[in-house]
Design a protein around this motif. Structure first.
Motif, PDB file in Angstrom:
ATOM      1  N   ASP A   1      -9.706   5.063  -0.496  1.00 14.03           N
ATOM      2  CA  ASP A   1      -9.520   3.619  -0.302  1.00 14.03           C
ATOM      3  C   ASP A   1      -9.513   2.789  -1.587  1.00 14.03           C
ATOM      4  O   ASP A   1      -9.670   1.574  -1.522  1.00 14.03           O
ATOM      5  CB  ASP A   1     -10.567   3.057   0.667  1.00 14.03           C
TER       6      ASP A   1
ATOM      7  N   ASP B   1      -2.665   0.810   6.979  1.00 10.96           N
ATOM      8  CA  ASP B   1      -4.105   0.988   6.959  1.00 10.96           C
ATOM      9  C   ASP B   1      -4.753  -0.208   7.668  1.00 10.96           C
ATOM     10  O   ASP B   1      -4.720  -1.331   7.162  1.00 10.96           O
ATOM     11  CB  ASP B   1      -4.594   1.102   5.511  1.00 10.96           C
TER      12      ASP B   1
ATOM     13  N   ASP C   1       0.893  -1.159   0.000  1.00 12.09           N
ATOM     14  CA  ASP C   1       0.000   0.000   0.000  1.00 12.09           C
ATOM     15  C   ASP C   1       0.931   1.209   0.000  1.00 12.09           C
ATOM     16  O   ASP C   1       1.421   1.632   1.038  1.00 12.09           O
ATOM     17  CB  ASP C   1      -0.879  -0.055   1.247  1.00 12.09           C
TER      18      ASP C   1
ATOM     19  N   LEU D   1      -7.668  -2.206   5.848  1.00 11.40           N
ATOM     20  CA  LEU D   1      -7.086  -3.066   4.811  1.00 11.40           C
ATOM     21  C   LEU D   1      -6.402  -4.268   5.453  1.00 11.40           C
ATOM     22  O   LEU D   1      -6.560  -5.396   4.995  1.00 11.40           O
ATOM     23  CB  LEU D   1      -6.083  -2.286   3.957  1.00 11.40           C
TER      24      LEU D   1
ATOM     25  N   THR E   1       1.204  -2.533   4.869  1.00  9.73           N
ATOM     26  CA  THR E   1       0.282  -1.399   4.999  1.00  9.73           C
ATOM     27  C   THR E   1       0.232  -0.908   6.430  1.00  9.73           C
ATOM     28  O   THR E   1       0.486  -1.660   7.359  1.00  9.73           O
ATOM     29  CB  THR E   1      -1.146  -1.777   4.537  1.00  9.73           C
TER      30      THR E   1
ATOM     31  N   ASP F   1      -6.547   0.492  -1.442  1.00  8.06           N
ATOM     32  CA  ASP F   1      -6.823  -0.539  -0.436  1.00  8.06           C
ATOM     33  C   ASP F   1      -7.760  -1.613  -0.991  1.00  8.06           C
ATOM     34  O   ASP F   1      -7.543  -2.808  -0.780  1.00  8.06           O
ATOM     35  CB  ASP F   1      -7.456   0.078   0.815  1.00  8.06           C
TER      36      ASP F   1
END
Length: 148
Positions: free
Chosen positions: A52, A72, A5, A75, A70, A55
């Motif tokens: 996103d 995130d 990511d 995700l 990542t 993601d």
């Protein structure tokens, strides 16, 4: 495979080194603005702009035997649920055991920021130690993914 990511990811070069050392295909997924690698095993994927989107691209493809890089948390939760191994840029591994707690903490912080728009501060700065921990964690994850 390794999925990165890549928007605001401080460890793309390190992930590429690990992928090349193991002969793994690596996807660097972003909204653009990232210099493409010259390595044939590293593919830059530029997704349309939007929240996103990168993601979602990763989450739709990552599964058992893959590694996702990542920070995130949503995700990461989707990737873990699909059977992928997840490593954050600071070297923390997210697993079925701890991703729920990380998601809850993220949601709590979102609520706190919404309640106090003047709340300042984020996490600590990214350090050389984080980079070193990341390399070690990614190496372990790649080996674990290869073993199934």
């Amino acid at each position: 495979m390794i999925y990165v990511d890549a928007d605001a990811c401080p460890v793309r070069a390190e992930a590429e080194r690990v992928a090349l050392r193991h002969g793994l295909k690596m996807f660097v997924v972003s909204n653009g603005g990232i210099r493409p690698s010259r390595e044939p095993l590293v593919e830059n994927v530029i997704v349309t702009e939007g929240p996103d989107v990168a993601d979602m691209w990763i989450a739709e493809r990552a599964g058992a035997g893959d590694v996702v890089v990542t920070s995130d948390i949503p995700l990461a939760a989707r990737a873990v649920e699909a059977g992928a191994l997840v490593v954050k840029p600071d070297g923390e591994q997210l697993t079925a055991r701890n991703v729920g707690q990380a998601l809850a903490a993220r949601d709590l912080m979102t609520d706190l920021r919404a309640a106090d728009p003047f709340r300042q501060g984020g996490g600590r700065p990214f350090s050389k130690r984080d980079r070193s921990r990341f390399l070690d964690a990614l190496e372990r994850a790649v080996r674990a993914a290869a073993q199934g």
